[in-house]
Each structure stands twice: as structure tokens, then as C-alpha cells.
Scaffold this active site. Structure first.
Site, PDB file in Angstrom:
ATOM      1  N   GLY A 177       4.660  -1.273   2.529  1.00 30.90           N
ATOM      2  CA  GLY A 177       3.249  -1.473   2.228  1.00 30.90           C
ATOM      3  C   GLY A 177       2.359  -0.357   2.739  1.00 30.90           C
ATOM      4  O   GLY A 177       2.756   0.486   3.555  1.00 30.90           O
ATOM      5  N   HIS A 178       1.113  -0.387   2.253  1.00 26.67           N
ATOM      6  CA  HIS A 178       0.154   0.663   2.614  1.00 26.67           C
ATOM      7  C   HIS A 178      -0.064   0.733   4.119  1.00 26.67           C
ATOM      8  O   HIS A 178      -0.051  -0.269   4.825  1.00 26.67           O
ATOM      9  CB  HIS A 178      -1.187   0.449   1.892  1.00 26.67           C
ATOM     10  CG  HIS A 178      -1.764  -0.921   2.054  1.00 26.67           C
ATOM     11  ND1 HIS A 178      -2.410  -1.579   1.038  1.00 26.67           N
ATOM     12  CD2 HIS A 178      -1.793  -1.784   3.099  1.00 26.67           C
ATOM     13  CE1 HIS A 178      -2.827  -2.753   1.447  1.00 26.67           C
ATOM     14  NE2 HIS A 178      -2.465  -2.898   2.705  1.00 26.67           N
ATOM     15  N   ASN A 179      -0.225   1.964   4.600  1.00 24.91           N
ATOM     16  CA  ASN A 179      -0.496   2.262   6.015  1.00 24.91           C
ATOM     17  C   ASN A 179       0.679   1.977   6.950  1.00 24.91           C
ATOM     18  O   ASN A 179       0.512   2.016   8.174  1.00 24.91           O
ATOM     19  CB  ASN A 179      -1.741   1.505   6.514  1.00 24.91           C
ATOM     20  CG  ASN A 179      -2.944   1.728   5.637  1.00 24.91           C
ATOM     21  OD1 ASN A 179      -3.201   2.835   5.189  1.00 24.91           O
ATOM     22  ND2 ASN A 179      -3.690   0.660   5.361  1.00 24.91           N
ATOM     23  N   HIS A 200      -7.339   2.643  -2.938  1.00 22.70           N
ATOM     24  CA  HIS A 200      -6.461   3.348  -2.000  1.00 22.70           C
ATOM     25  C   HIS A 200      -6.657   4.847  -2.207  1.00 22.70           C
ATOM     26  O   HIS A 200      -6.204   5.409  -3.208  1.00 22.70           O
ATOM     27  CB  HIS A 200      -5.002   2.953  -2.237  1.00 22.70           C
ATOM     28  CG  HIS A 200      -4.669   1.583  -1.755  1.00 22.70           C
ATOM     29  ND1 HIS A 200      -5.296   0.453  -2.218  1.00 22.70           N
ATOM     30  CD2 HIS A 200      -3.773   1.161  -0.817  1.00 22.70           C
ATOM     31  CE1 HIS A 200      -4.796  -0.610  -1.604  1.00 22.70           C
ATOM     32  NE2 HIS A 200      -3.880  -0.202  -0.742  1.00 22.70           N
TER      33      HIS A 200
END
Length: 305
Positions: free
Chosen positions: A216-218, A175
Site C-alpha cells: 500500500g501507499h507510503n 496520490h
């Protein structure tokens, strides 16, 4: 209290305590949500001297010796009264606790409080932020002004992105993205917010995130949203503006939620939701569709009996 008001009853009362309605004692001030006949009965019931409430048709005899303060939004008026009287007392004084670990590359604004055992990477904090004990803010995170990050939050860490390789083993996707938290956001204890995989995870201005949430990511969250406890946004989920996400709700990866949306508690959102809708259930669906399904199930069960 920042709003217009009108007094009924005694103008000589005073209060030395703030208490909830049904626990109120004399010499206290409280607020009431009720209207109509119910409100009149509650006015007679309560022991508080001063009551903030919506305007009601009530006689002097029914008011008795109390003071009624009529406002459009009693809860908001009471909140502002508390804030004006106690806000400065409860806000920690600016400063950095000696036990905190701060990167030399961190950029910290004015009037910031950094509590015990906080870890700050090469991040940016705006003015008037509060970072409470044991919180971690990782490298590359950009935090606006007037932001609260509570105890044991993990902000801007690496997300979960494992992919099977040709040998059927799991490899983690690095990431290298970032996290942006805009002004006036509040994040309560034990919440995790992942940085973007390649792009940006974003939390919009004025959004409030309750305990034990996972972002969560994004993921992208718009402005002035209320995210209640134990909500999970999987990677790439997006929420518009002015939404309320009920406790324990889960949004699958990549799902899109519009603005002014309410999602019921423990709902599992697997489809996109348009603006101004209410969805409930697992899997979540529009509330009218959910109610119809419930009736059909009930009819089926009754016919079996």
C-alpha cells in the site's frame, strides 16, 4: 560454486541432469539437507551419481559408487551451480518488444529487457532490469539496477484513499507522491505496489516479493526481506531489514516491524514488532505467548469434556 568443498567417493562420475532428490535418476546431480543417520540412509537410497550435502560421517561402503560433495550450505551451492550453468541461457536478451508502450520521458539504462505489452510511464529504470509482459510502471517511479518486475505487475499506481465528505459521499485522495525500488529487487507476477500519497513508497535493496502481494501507499520495506505470496501491507506499514513475512500475512496501516523478524503465514499484525522476534496468529502475537494461549485453550476444551 563460490565456496569450499571436499569430495568423498568416486572422482570419475559425471552428471547430465539436475533433478530433485527423490526423483533423481542415474547420471544426475542433486542436493540433500539431511544430517546424521538420516543422511546416511538417504545416501544409500538415492540413485543420483553426484550428491551435494553437508559433511557427514559415512563409510566408503555406504557411499558406494557415488560422489559426495561436502559443503557448508548444500542448497546455496546447488543454486549457484544452476545459476552458473543456466543463468545466461534463461535470462532474456536485452531489447524492447515492439508491442510495448513507452513514454518519451522514460529513462532506461543499459542491457534492459522490456517484454510484450509492457507500459512504461515517465519512469526511470537502471541497468540490467527485466520488465516482463503486461507489466505497468507508472510516471515518477524510480527503479534501480538488476531489478525484476514480472508479468502483470502494477508498479507505482494510485492507491486507495477515499474519505467521506459533508454529504456522506466518498472523495478520493490524490496520490502525488513517488515510488523508489532499489537495486536487486525481484517482484513476482500479479503484485501491486502503490506510490506514496504525498511522500514515498520504498522497497529496499535485495528484497524479494512473491506472487499476488499488495504493498500500500507510503509503505516502506527495508533491505533483503522475503515477502511470500498473498501478503498485504496496508498504507504506511513499515518493515525493517532481513525479515521473512509468511504467506497470506496482513499488516495493518501504520504498523512498524523491526529487523530480523519472522511473521507466520496468515498472521494479522495489528501492533508494532521489535527486532529479532517471531510473531504468529490472528491477531498476531509473540510465538511463546501464542503457544501458551494454545495450551490454555486446549486445557479449557479438555476440562469441558
Amino acid at each position: 560454486i563460490g565456496c569450499e568443498y571436499r569430495l568423498r567417493g568416486s572422482v570419475d562420475n559425471f552428471a547430465i541432469k539436475f533433478q530433485s532428490f527423490f526423483e533423481a535418476e542415474e547420471d544426475s546431480v542433486c542436493w540433500m539437507r539431511a544430517n546424521g543417520d538420516e543422511a546416511i540412509e538417504l545416501v544409500k537410497y538415492t540413485k543420483c551419481n553426484i550428491l551435494i550435502c553437508s559433511e557427514i560421517e559415512i563409510s566408503d561402503e555406504q557411499i558406494g559408487s557415488k560422489t559426495l560433495v561436502f559443503v557448508e550450505n548444500p542448497h546455496l551451492a546447488y543454486l549457484r551451480l544452476l545459476s552458473n550453468l543456466f543463468g545466461r541461457m534463461l535470462r532474456p536478451k536485452p531489447g524492447v518488444h515492439a508491442s510495448s508502450i513507452i513514454s518519451p520521458d522514460a529513462k532506461i539504462g543499459a542491457n534492459v529487457f522490456i517484454g510484450p505489452y509492457v507500459t512504461l510511464g515517465a519512469c526511470t529504470l537502471g541497468d540490467n532490469c527485466i520488465i516482463k509482459s503486461h507489466a505497468v510502471v507508472h510516471d515518477g517511479v524510480v527503479v534501480g539496477s538488476n531489478v525484476l518486475i514480472s508479468e502483470y505487475c502494477n508498479i507505482g499506481g494510485e492507491g486507495f484513499g477515499y474519505i467521506k465528505n459533508e454529504n456522506d459521499q466518498l472523495e478520493n485522495m490524490m496520490h502525488i507522491g513517488s515510488l523508489i525500488i532499489e537495486n536487486d529487487v525481484a517482484i513476482f507476477p500479479y503484485t501491486n505496489v502503490d506510490r506514496g500519497t504525498l511522500g514515498v513508497t520504498k522497497i529496499g535493496r535485495g528484497t524479494k516479493i512473491d506472487h499476488f502481494c499488495h504493498i500500500g501507499h507510503n509503505s516502506e520495506i527495508g533491505i533483503n526481506n522475503v515477502i511470500t505470496p498473498n501478503v498485504t501491507l496496508l498504507g504506511g506499514a513499515k518493515i525493517g531489514n532481513h525479515c521473512i513475512i509468511g504467506a497470506g500475512a496482513m499488516l495493518r496501516d501504520g504498523v512498524r516491524v523491526g529487523s530480523n523478524v519472522t511473521i507466520g503465514m496468515s498472521s494479522v499484525v495489528t501492533k508494532n514488532i521489535s527486532d529479532n522476534e517471531v510473531w504468529v496468529g490472528s491477531p498476531a502475537r509473540p510465538i511463546d505467548e501464542f503457544k501458551l494461549l494454545q495450551k490454555q485453550i486446549l486445557f479449557f476444551l479438555e476440562s469441558k469434556n
